[in-house]
Design an enzyme around this catalytic site. Structure first.
Site, PDB file in Angstrom:
ATOM      1  N   ASP A 169      35.216  -1.194  15.854  1.00 53.68           N
ATOM      2  CA  ASP A 169      35.541  -1.228  14.426  1.00 53.68           C
ATOM      3  C   ASP A 169      35.174  -2.586  13.831  1.00 53.68           C
ATOM      4  O   ASP A 169      35.795  -3.593  14.141  1.00 53.68           O
ATOM      5  CB  ASP A 169      37.027  -0.957  14.209  1.00 53.68           C
ATOM      6  CG  ASP A 169      37.385  -0.814  12.738  1.00 53.68           C
ATOM      7  OD1 ASP A 169      36.464  -0.903  11.888  1.00 53.68           O
ATOM      8  OD2 ASP A 169      38.573  -0.609  12.437  1.00 53.68           O
TER       9      ASP A 169
ATOM     10  N   ASP B  74      35.425   4.068   7.172  1.00 56.31           N
ATOM     11  CA  ASP B  74      36.869   3.819   7.059  1.00 56.31           C
ATOM     12  C   ASP B  74      37.164   3.155   5.702  1.00 56.31           C
ATOM     13  O   ASP B  74      37.647   3.814   4.775  1.00 56.31           O
ATOM     14  CB  ASP B  74      37.340   2.965   8.233  1.00 56.31           C
ATOM     15  CG  ASP B  74      38.844   2.751   8.232  1.00 56.31           C
ATOM     16  OD1 ASP B  74      39.529   3.391   7.429  1.00 56.31           O
ATOM     17  OD2 ASP B  74      39.351   1.932   9.029  1.00 56.31           O
TER      18      ASP B  74
ATOM     19  N   LYS C 201      38.213  -4.301  17.768  1.00 56.25           N
ATOM     20  CA  LYS C 201      37.707  -4.881  16.524  1.00 56.25           C
ATOM     21  C   LYS C 201      36.533  -5.808  16.819  1.00 56.25           C
ATOM     22  O   LYS C 201      36.640  -6.682  17.689  1.00 56.25           O
ATOM     23  CB  LYS C 201      38.819  -5.702  15.840  1.00 56.25           C
ATOM     24  CG  LYS C 201      40.028  -4.877  15.432  1.00 56.25           C
ATOM     25  CD  LYS C 201      39.728  -4.031  14.224  1.00 56.25           C
ATOM     26  CE  LYS C 201      40.973  -3.285  13.762  1.00 56.25           C
ATOM     27  NZ  LYS C 201      40.693  -2.457  12.584  1.00 56.25           N
TER      28      LYS C 201
ATOM     29  N   LYS D  79      43.265   7.315   6.791  1.00 53.64           N
ATOM     30  CA  LYS D  79      44.558   6.652   6.877  1.00 53.64           C
ATOM     31  C   LYS D  79      45.473   7.395   5.910  1.00 53.64           C
ATOM     32  O   LYS D  79      45.543   7.068   4.724  1.00 53.64           O
ATOM     33  CB  LYS D  79      44.411   5.181   6.491  1.00 53.64           C
ATOM     34  CG  LYS D  79      43.632   4.375   7.530  1.00 53.64           C
ATOM     35  CD  LYS D  79      43.439   2.963   7.043  1.00 53.64           C
ATOM     36  CE  LYS D  79      43.195   1.991   8.176  1.00 53.64           C
ATOM     37  NZ  LYS D  79      42.070   2.287   9.033  1.00 53.64           N
TER      38      LYS D  79
ATOM     39  N   GLU E  27      32.675   2.011  13.799  1.00 56.55           N
ATOM     40  CA  GLU E  27      33.408   2.260  12.555  1.00 56.55           C
ATOM     41  C   GLU E  27      33.050   1.211  11.503  1.00 56.55           C
ATOM     42  O   GLU E  27      33.083   0.013  11.786  1.00 56.55           O
ATOM     43  CB  GLU E  27      34.899   2.205  12.910  1.00 56.55           C
ATOM     44  CG  GLU E  27      35.826   2.671  11.826  1.00 56.55           C
ATOM     45  CD  GLU E  27      37.250   2.791  12.377  1.00 56.55           C
ATOM     46  OE1 GLU E  27      37.444   3.312  13.493  1.00 56.55           O
ATOM     47  OE2 GLU E  27      38.170   2.348  11.680  1.00 56.55           O
TER      48      GLU E  27
HETATM   49 MG    MG Z   1      38.854   0.735  10.668  1.00 56.56          MG
END
Ligand code: MG
Length: 302
Positions: free
Chosen positions: A163, A217, A134, A241, A192
């Site tokens: 991300d 995303d 992240k 997801k 991402e």
């Molecule tokens: Mg993500």
């Protein structure tokens, strides 16, 4: 007719999960069970992620509580689109009841903690070949410094996903992409969601101007958003997801029709939701990309 029962659950993370969306300490959701007239059982999971535009746990619980004890296939297929995690949970339980399958085994990407902690955690996760880290959490220069150390620490041939959870300014996104492009190896598989959901055109421009691929995303949380981005011309990577993307059969139909570059990813669901999501991933994930389900090390053993 199926008899229907449900039970809320809570699962605590070993250490809170820090992302641009905030600090997450406990995963809450609902496990549901359908029993057919023949006695066959199907389990399903409702794992909401409201900061990804799904319903809240309270909305999902309200929906479950107002249902009768006996429900039909029609009840399941009529769950409204504003309850995407419920659509997924009920329909996957029903699919499992009518055609049970073992959980597919797929190569997965391991989720690293944000910041310096990624470097400390990496050694115990080296059985994975792909990692996700992240960014957009700490100041840019600090993260770039950790990033350089992380790239050096990764075993040869590893892939790293960055991300940003939509949290970068345009200039910072360009600095990250320039940094990724300048690495000798192709270690960064993709960046991402660099920018916020309402900045699709700017992300398209970044995708045109840099060699490192970009994945959406937060922009593609549910099937309607996925369709909208596809219609607006996005042909980069789509993170899916499944647990909050709504009806599995409608998702399957869309992905089979358009053959997009899909990377299925966890919402930190339990083994029940994971199995249903991996079943879809086995059919629909990009064949050369790892799925994003390497998250078990985030939970306290139970
Ligand atoms: Mg993500």
């Amino acid at each position: 007719m199926y008899s229907f029962e449900f039970q809320p659950y809570q699962r605590r993370f070993q250490t809170p999960l820090v992302t641009k969306h905030g600090i997450w300490e406990i995963r809450t959701g609902i496990i549901l069970q359908l029993v057919g007239e023949s006695g066959k059982i199907g389990w399903g999971e409702i794992a909401p992620l409201p900061w990804f535009a799904s319903e809240t746990l309270v909305q999902a619980l309200d929906f479950c509580r107002q249902l009768p004890h006996k429900i039909t296939t029609e009840t399941i297929l009529a769950i409204p689109a504003i309850l995407p995690a419920c659509q997924f949970g009920f329909e996957s339980a029903w699919e499992e009841l009518i055609s049970p399958q073992p959980e597919p085994i797929l190569a997965s990407s391991a989720l690293l903690p944000a910041g310096k902690a990624a470097l400390e955690r990496l050694p115990e996760l080296l059985n994975y070949g792909t990692f996700k880290w992240k960014i957009g959490v700490a100041p840019l220069n600090e993260e770039l410094e950790i990033f350089r150390q992380l790239v050096t620490a990764l075993p040869a041939g590893s892939q790293l996903r960055l991300d940003a959870n939509g949290g970068l300014e345009l200039e910072a996104a360009k600095i990250w992409l320039g940094e990724c492009d300048n690495l000798n190896s192709k270690v960064v598989e993709f960046l991402e969601q660099p920018l916020a959901v309402n900045q699709l055109a700017a992300m398209q421009e970044l995708a045109n101007n840099y060699a490192t691929p970009i994945a959406l995303d937060e922009s593609v949380t549910g099937l309607p958003q996925l369709q909208a981005c596809y219609e607006q011309g996005w042909r980069g990577i789509f993170v899916i997801k499944a647990a909050i993307a709504g009806s599995p059969s409608r998702l399957r139909q869309f992905l089979k029709t358009y053959q997009i570059d899909a990377v299925f990813s966890s919402v930190l669901e339990t083994a029940i939701g994971r199995k249903a999501a991996l079943k879809l991933a086995a059919e629909l994930n990009h064949p050369h990309r790892a799925v994003g389900f390497g998250v078990e090390h985030w939970f306290v053993e139970d």
